[in-house]
Design a protein around this motif. Sequence first.
Motif, short mmCIF file in Angstrom:
data_model
loop_
_atom_site.label_atom_id
_atom_site.label_comp_id
_atom_site.label_asym_id
_atom_site.label_seq_id
_atom_site.Cartn_x
_atom_site.Cartn_y
_atom_site.Cartn_z
N GLU A 178 -25.36 55.27 73.29
CA GLU A 178 -25.91 54.43 72.23
C GLU A 178 -25.05 54.52 70.97
O GLU A 178 -24.31 55.50 70.77
CB GLU A 178 -27.34 54.85 71.91
N VAL A 179 -25.15 53.52 70.12
CA VAL A 179 -24.45 53.55 68.83
C VAL A 179 -24.92 54.78 68.05
O VAL A 179 -26.12 55.05 67.95
CB VAL A 179 -24.73 52.26 68.03
N GLY A 180 -23.97 55.52 67.51
CA GLY A 180 -24.30 56.71 66.73
C GLY A 180 -24.40 57.98 67.55
O GLY A 180 -24.67 59.05 67.00
N ASP A 181 -24.16 57.88 68.84
CA ASP A 181 -24.22 59.08 69.69
C ASP A 181 -22.96 59.91 69.51
O ASP A 181 -21.83 59.41 69.70
CB ASP A 181 -24.28 58.70 71.18
N PRO A 182 -23.09 61.21 69.18
CA PRO A 182 -21.95 62.11 69.37
C PRO A 182 -21.78 62.36 70.86
O PRO A 182 -22.77 62.47 71.60
CB PRO A 182 -22.37 63.39 68.65
N VAL A 183 -20.54 62.44 71.32
CA VAL A 183 -20.28 62.62 72.75
C VAL A 183 -19.28 63.77 72.94
O VAL A 183 -18.18 63.73 72.37
CB VAL A 183 -19.72 61.34 73.40
N VAL A 184 -19.69 64.76 73.70
CA VAL A 184 -18.81 65.88 74.05
C VAL A 184 -18.07 65.50 75.34
O VAL A 184 -18.70 65.19 76.36
CB VAL A 184 -19.61 67.17 74.28
N VAL A 185 -16.74 65.54 75.30
CA VAL A 185 -15.94 65.23 76.48
C VAL A 185 -15.08 66.45 76.81
O VAL A 185 -14.16 66.79 76.08
CB VAL A 185 -15.05 63.99 76.27
N ASP A 186 -15.41 67.11 77.91
CA ASP A 186 -14.72 68.31 78.38
C ASP A 186 -14.14 67.98 79.74
O ASP A 186 -14.87 67.69 80.68
CB ASP A 186 -15.71 69.47 78.47
N ILE A 187 -12.80 68.02 79.86
CA ILE A 187 -12.16 67.54 81.08
C ILE A 187 -11.02 68.47 81.50
O ILE A 187 -10.42 69.15 80.67
CB ILE A 187 -11.61 66.11 80.91
N GLY A 188 -10.73 68.47 82.79
CA GLY A 188 -9.63 69.29 83.28
C GLY A 188 -9.29 68.98 84.73
O GLY A 188 -10.10 68.41 85.48
N GLY A 189 -8.08 69.34 85.11
CA GLY A 189 -7.63 69.15 86.47
C GLY A 189 -6.55 70.16 86.81
O GLY A 189 -6.24 71.05 86.01
N THR A 190 -5.99 70.02 87.99
CA THR A 190 -4.91 70.89 88.44
C THR A 190 -3.68 70.03 88.71
O THR A 190 -3.78 68.98 89.36
CB THR A 190 -5.32 71.65 89.72
N THR A 191 -2.54 70.47 88.23
CA THR A 191 -1.30 69.73 88.39
C THR A 191 -0.68 70.01 89.75
O THR A 191 -1.07 70.95 90.46
CB THR A 191 -0.30 70.12 87.30
N PRO A 192 0.32 69.22 90.16
CA PRO A 192 1.00 69.50 91.44
C PRO A 192 1.60 70.89 91.49
O PRO A 192 1.74 71.46 92.58
CB PRO A 192 2.08 68.41 91.49
N ALA A 193 1.94 71.47 90.34
CA ALA A 193 2.49 72.82 90.31
C ALA A 193 1.42 73.89 90.53
O ALA A 193 1.74 75.07 90.69
CB ALA A 193 3.20 73.08 88.97
N GLY A 194 0.14 73.49 90.54
CA GLY A 194 -0.94 74.42 90.82
C GLY A 194 -1.56 75.05 89.59
O GLY A 194 -2.33 76.02 89.72
N TYR A 195 -1.30 74.50 88.40
CA TYR A 195 -1.83 75.09 87.17
C TYR A 195 -2.82 74.13 86.52
O TYR A 195 -2.71 72.90 86.65
CB TYR A 195 -0.69 75.48 86.23
N CYS A 196 -3.78 74.71 85.81
CA CYS A 196 -4.96 73.98 85.37
C CYS A 196 -4.89 73.56 83.90
O CYS A 196 -4.27 74.23 83.08
CB CYS A 196 -6.21 74.83 85.59
#
Length: 361
Positions: A209-227
Amino acid sequence: MTNRWSRAQQLAADRGIDALLITPGADLRYLTGYHALPLERLTCLVLPAEGDPTLVVPTLEKPAAVASGVDLAIASWDETDDPFALVASLVPQAGTLGVDDHMWASRVFALQATFPDAKTVLAGPIVQELRLRKTPDEVDALREAGAAIDRVHERMGEWLRPGRTEREVGADIARAILDEGHATVDFVIVGSGPNGASPHHDVSDRVIEVGDPVVVDIGGTTPAGYCSDSTRNYLAGGTPPDGYADAYAALEAAQAAQREHARPGVTAESVDAVGRDLLTEAGYGDRFIHRTGHGIGQETHEEPYIVAGNTTVLEPGMAFSIEPGVYLDGRFGARIEDIAVCTDNGLEVLNNTPRNLVVLS
């Protein structure tokens, strides 16, 4: 990888462990470079304290092991063979065996039946001692992972807006994590409005909704195997709810103080205390409900943990998150997270997108 497993052998010998037995997971990948699938058929690195190591694999998995480039002997077993007997044949002495921390219980019991007179201990402390301090090549890999996840945060305005669900935004983010250079998506948290007060919320069908604070926490692993792992905070247009600006200002100050404090020679718990004390002074101490951070490398969460009671002294090469948070149940939450690595002279922060509240229209 030879240097890694030879150092593990020396540590095992120093601690009176006759052999380390490592099944699929981050420890096996770290020691051999082989990202083995955790299947019902046994794959196990047999690493005696003295002598040559051997990777035990099912016959049908041997081509994959060879293709991974492992630089040690491979012993394969067929469908009707006993793989635990094969492991036993490769252990010249079995007074004390170290098994990896994440080995399936069924395999631990099978090994104990195969080695009835042996003492079983955890191998984790040995491998973690090696993994704790990243080499320059590993820091480079973490640096690349951090830059890749930063590029995703920089694109957040493409997807995060009122009228869309968290799940829809999360799906777009997941695709971008891969597009920006990761091999896998490990997690996507989109916590809008009151959902931001749950640190590990994930995504839902809630419409932003308009005015919502949104926490975005994201991650993955690369081809080299590190996060990678980074958290930023966004406002979906409008104005934030009452009390949010004060809470966020306190959080920014706490995280900045922790980044300034963290460096070789200080303890892990002192980094936690610096931010927690500031949040407590601002009236949010009871709203900071988790540790400040976790180590990161070939796993998103590993040693060192940045938490009260951990007296580990930080050293060059140690990589970890700095992620204090403030959570008000039923109202909103906020968390600022960077990955950082100790250098010879201080701290290098690997995430460099804006830490202030980013307003998206």
